[in-house]
Design a protein around this motif. Sequence first.
Motif, mmCIF file in Angstrom:
data_model
loop_
_atom_site.group_PDB
_atom_site.id
_atom_site.type_symbol
_atom_site.label_atom_id
_atom_site.label_comp_id
_atom_site.label_asym_id
_atom_site.label_seq_id
_atom_site.Cartn_x
_atom_site.Cartn_y
_atom_site.Cartn_z
ATOM 1 N N PHE A 98 65.352 -52.052 34.782
ATOM 2 C CA PHE A 98 65.561 -50.608 34.957
ATOM 3 C C PHE A 98 65.272 -50.195 36.403
ATOM 4 C CE2 PHE A 98 64.127 -46.150 34.598
ATOM 5 C CZ PHE A 98 65.260 -45.597 34.014
ATOM 6 N N VAL A 99 64.288 -50.825 37.026
ATOM 7 C CA VAL A 99 63.983 -50.550 38.432
ATOM 8 C C VAL A 99 65.191 -50.864 39.313
ATOM 9 C CG1 VAL A 99 62.608 -51.327 40.407
ATOM 10 C CG2 VAL A 99 61.496 -50.870 38.224
ATOM 11 N N VAL A 100 65.845 -51.985 39.022
ATOM 12 C CA VAL A 100 67.037 -52.361 39.785
ATOM 13 C C VAL A 100 68.112 -51.286 39.638
ATOM 14 C CG1 VAL A 100 68.865 -54.082 40.036
ATOM 15 C CG2 VAL A 100 66.544 -54.814 39.523
ATOM 16 N N ARG A 101 68.265 -50.757 38.435
ATOM 17 C CA ARG A 101 69.269 -49.711 38.214
ATOM 18 C C ARG A 101 68.953 -48.470 39.044
ATOM 19 N NH1 ARG A 101 72.853 -47.423 38.719
ATOM 20 N NH2 ARG A 101 74.304 -46.344 37.332
ATOM 21 N N ILE A 102 67.696 -48.109 39.136
ATOM 22 C CA ILE A 102 67.299 -46.942 39.931
ATOM 23 C C ILE A 102 67.628 -47.175 41.407
ATOM 24 C CG2 ILE A 102 65.337 -45.566 40.724
ATOM 25 C CD1 ILE A 102 64.029 -46.085 38.015
ATOM 26 N N LEU A 103 67.312 -48.363 41.896
ATOM 27 C CA LEU A 103 67.513 -48.671 43.309
ATOM 28 C C LEU A 103 68.988 -48.793 43.686
ATOM 29 C CD1 LEU A 103 64.620 -51.249 43.826
ATOM 30 C CD2 LEU A 103 64.701 -48.885 44.615
ATOM 31 N N ARG A 104 69.861 -48.862 42.705
ATOM 32 C CA ARG A 104 71.295 -48.949 42.995
ATOM 33 C C ARG A 104 71.884 -47.603 43.400
ATOM 34 N NH1 ARG A 104 74.867 -52.113 44.726
ATOM 35 N NH2 ARG A 104 76.496 -51.171 43.435
ATOM 36 N N HIS A 105 71.185 -46.521 43.138
ATOM 37 C CA HIS A 105 71.677 -45.213 43.562
ATOM 38 C C HIS A 105 71.650 -45.123 45.085
ATOM 39 C CE1 HIS A 105 72.000 -43.404 39.590
ATOM 40 N NE2 HIS A 105 70.815 -43.910 39.284
ATOM 41 N N ASP A 106 72.478 -44.244 45.630
ATOM 42 C CA ASP A 106 72.518 -44.054 47.084
ATOM 43 C C ASP A 106 71.290 -43.249 47.512
ATOM 44 O OD1 ASP A 106 73.112 -43.813 49.712
ATOM 45 O OD2 ASP A 106 74.811 -42.454 49.471
ATOM 46 N N LEU A 107 70.300 -43.975 47.988
ATOM 47 C CA LEU A 107 69.032 -43.340 48.384
ATOM 48 C C LEU A 107 68.810 -43.456 49.891
ATOM 49 C CD1 LEU A 107 66.834 -44.835 45.502
ATOM 50 C CD2 LEU A 107 67.926 -42.592 45.550
ATOM 51 N N SER A 108 69.890 -43.618 50.643
ATOM 52 C CA SER A 108 69.763 -43.846 52.089
ATOM 53 C C SER A 108 69.070 -42.693 52.795
ATOM 54 C CB SER A 108 71.143 -44.088 52.703
ATOM 55 O OG SER A 108 72.011 -43.001 52.424
ATOM 56 N N LEU A 109 69.262 -41.464 52.292
ATOM 57 C CA LEU A 109 68.613 -40.317 52.919
ATOM 58 C C LEU A 109 67.095 -40.399 52.816
ATOM 59 C CD1 LEU A 109 68.934 -37.560 54.316
ATOM 60 C CD2 LEU A 109 69.046 -36.507 52.042
ATOM 61 N N LEU A 110 66.617 -41.124 51.798
ATOM 62 C CA LEU A 110 65.171 -41.222 51.595
ATOM 63 C C LEU A 110 64.511 -42.195 52.568
ATOM 64 C CD1 LEU A 110 64.856 -41.304 47.693
ATOM 65 C CD2 LEU A 110 64.313 -39.412 49.233
ATOM 66 N N ILE A 111 65.288 -43.055 53.224
ATOM 67 C CA ILE A 111 64.690 -44.074 54.097
ATOM 68 C C ILE A 111 63.820 -43.443 55.180
ATOM 69 C CG2 ILE A 111 65.156 -45.911 55.757
ATOM 70 C CD1 ILE A 111 67.639 -46.608 54.124
ATOM 71 N N PRO A 112 64.339 -42.555 56.028
ATOM 72 C CA PRO A 112 63.466 -41.969 57.058
ATOM 73 C C PRO A 112 62.359 -41.112 56.471
ATOM 74 C CG PRO A 112 65.592 -40.850 57.012
ATOM 75 C CD PRO A 112 65.728 -42.048 56.137
ATOM 76 N N PRO A 274 82.080 -53.993 41.080
ATOM 77 C CA PRO A 274 81.375 -55.282 40.979
ATOM 78 C C PRO A 274 79.861 -55.178 41.154
ATOM 79 C CG PRO A 274 83.348 -55.524 42.301
ATOM 80 C CD PRO A 274 83.190 -54.055 42.053
ATOM 81 N N GLY A 275 79.407 -54.390 42.157
ATOM 82 C CA GLY A 275 77.961 -54.261 42.367
ATOM 83 C C GLY A 275 77.263 -53.628 41.182
ATOM 84 N N ASP A 276 77.895 -52.599 40.617
ATOM 85 C CA ASP A 276 77.321 -51.957 39.435
ATOM 86 C C ASP A 276 77.367 -52.891 38.230
ATOM 87 O OD1 ASP A 276 76.808 -49.650 40.837
ATOM 88 O OD2 ASP A 276 78.699 -48.684 40.277
ATOM 89 N N ALA A 277 78.414 -53.726 38.167
ATOM 90 C CA ALA A 277 78.520 -54.671 37.051
ATOM 91 C C ALA A 277 77.353 -55.658 37.062
ATOM 92 C CB ALA A 277 79.849 -55.420 37.127
ATOM 93 N N VAL A 278 76.941 -56.113 38.256
ATOM 94 C CA VAL A 278 75.784 -57.014 38.362
ATOM 95 C C VAL A 278 74.554 -56.373 37.727
ATOM 96 C CG1 VAL A 278 74.172 -58.100 39.973
ATOM 97 C CG2 VAL A 278 76.622 -58.195 40.429
ATOM 98 N N VAL A 279 74.307 -55.135 38.089
ATOM 99 C CA VAL A 279 73.112 -54.439 37.602
ATOM 100 C C VAL A 279 73.201 -54.168 36.108
ATOM 101 C CG1 VAL A 279 71.745 -52.330 37.820
ATOM 102 C CG2 VAL A 279 72.703 -53.409 39.856
ATOM 103 N N MET A 280 74.384 -53.771 35.639
ATOM 104 C CA MET A 280 74.515 -53.431 34.216
ATOM 105 C C MET A 280 74.455 -54.672 33.331
ATOM 106 S SD MET A 280 74.435 -50.272 34.287
ATOM 107 C CE MET A 280 74.595 -50.080 32.505
ATOM 108 N N VAL A 281 74.992 -55.795 33.797
ATOM 109 C CA VAL A 281 74.842 -57.044 33.041
ATOM 110 C C VAL A 281 73.360 -57.410 32.931
ATOM 111 C CG1 VAL A 281 75.278 -59.537 33.083
ATOM 112 C CG2 VAL A 281 77.130 -57.936 33.597
#
Length: 550
Positions: A98-112, A274-281
């Motif tokens: 589930f953590v991996v699924r959360i990290l798949r969201h676009d969180l780039s704004l949170l980096i700085p 494909p990237g989402d498929a990795v996480v959902m599998v």
Amino acid sequence: MSGIVVFINLAGAVALLLWATRMVRTGIERAYGHVLKDKLRLAVGNRVTAGAAGFALAVALQSATAVALIVASFVAGGYVSSGIGIATLLGADFGSAFVVRILRHDLSLLIPILLLMGTVAFRASETRGWRQAGRIFFGLGLLLLSLRLIGEASDPLRSSQILPLLINYLSRDWITAFLLSALLAWAFHSSVATILLFASLADRGLLPPVLIIPMVLGANFGAAVIGAMLTKNAESAARVVPLGNVVIRGLGTLAALAVQLVFVVPSELFASHPGDAVVMVHLALNGAVLLLGLPFAGVVASLLERLLAKPVAAEAEGPEERLSALNPADLANPKQAIANATREVLSVCDKTEVMLNRIFELYETFDPKKMQRLEALDDEIDRTHRDIKFYLARISESALDEESAAQSQNLLSAAIKVEQAADIIAQNMATRARKKHDRKVAFSDEGWSELKAMHNEVVKNARLAFNLLVDRDVEYARQLVARKEAVRNLVRQSEERHLQRLRDGNIASFESSSLHIDTMRDLKEINSLVASIGYPLLEDEGMLRRSRLL
């Protein structure tokens, strides 16, 4: 761009991902580890709640392996059954996915934002809580940054001439792809990092859809093996949980691979991208393993307990030889020998922490079996302590430089103090717990609350002191010694309140008076012993006067 440059960039980005994941996990463990462990121990009443508790802890720690080690220690300490422990770990596997699924969201704004918050929190205060919060925020920022760097570093691989040959071969040989993925997950010691890497490669078209399911299955198999490998030298009770996870999760991945080989389930069935498929599998697999594995957790635990049980004939011949890191062959190499001794001292610390936690359970509800286990732990500590002393003495016979000699002396001093603390628990406090039970004495509500507050503070200080044997952090040592005065204040305040309750005619306080006062003094003495572990480090930094902190 040359192949070696691409590899260096990708390897650096993956290294940052692994380091950031570890930074977040250790920050949470140091700041909230004791709270999370206590909550977990209270939540594992049945398989369903155990699975839910494992899920929550894995989300917090971002690591099912960390949960495996914690739960294994609970089972070894007798806090929970092996079946409940396996159920907890199955929930942790799903939580990690589930953590991996959360990290798949676009969180780039949170980096700085996270990097800034982490820096400010770490530098804003010298208190341990703020600094660990800063570590967590900064680690999360680095984790998200590493995902971006992996994507950028892997872009040039699209034009590679060698990679397509490898991918084409693996696309036709799913068993090899499965094994390579398992090996990668084991090497990373993190399924979160492995799956995120696969997802990033799939986003760039470097991991074709046909390989997604075999690679994800392999990563899960490799991740299941990690906990079993880390506990391979532990006592049999502690090995049951991670091995049970290998049996259930490992067989689940092998069964899924067999189904994939026969029916060829397309990864697009789980997600079009494909990237989402990795996480959902990954998420679907661990969810299925949790649902299908929970009913069999008890059966698997019973089978493994029987397999790992020591034969009766062997027991009749005498006690099993204790596994030890004190390798005589390393005595010629003082640094390695001291490292071996440090590992053994840490094992003594772990057992002492279990005793410290369990003794108040015996105060509250006396259990002869738990008392026997506590006494057995004290015997183990005594034997290990004796071996450590002799081993360190033999190291000193060889040529030691000044630094190694000081390390050896400090380690011996720490081992002596921890063993003395264990003796106080096993001899003094255990006797008082038995007297309380035999005499049917009860503490007053106020008195028991005061004792529990003191006990909680001593447990926190003990954990902090034991961590200093690995992480020689001057700030932690300073906080540890400063907390010694805090426990003294708690003892003084409790003595005053206890005296006032006696004046007020509180019957419970009158009947439990000697037990209350003696228990307070035991806790105070244990706290003094563990706090003194921080003295050598502070003395080296010139932060100690003769009797107080600068």
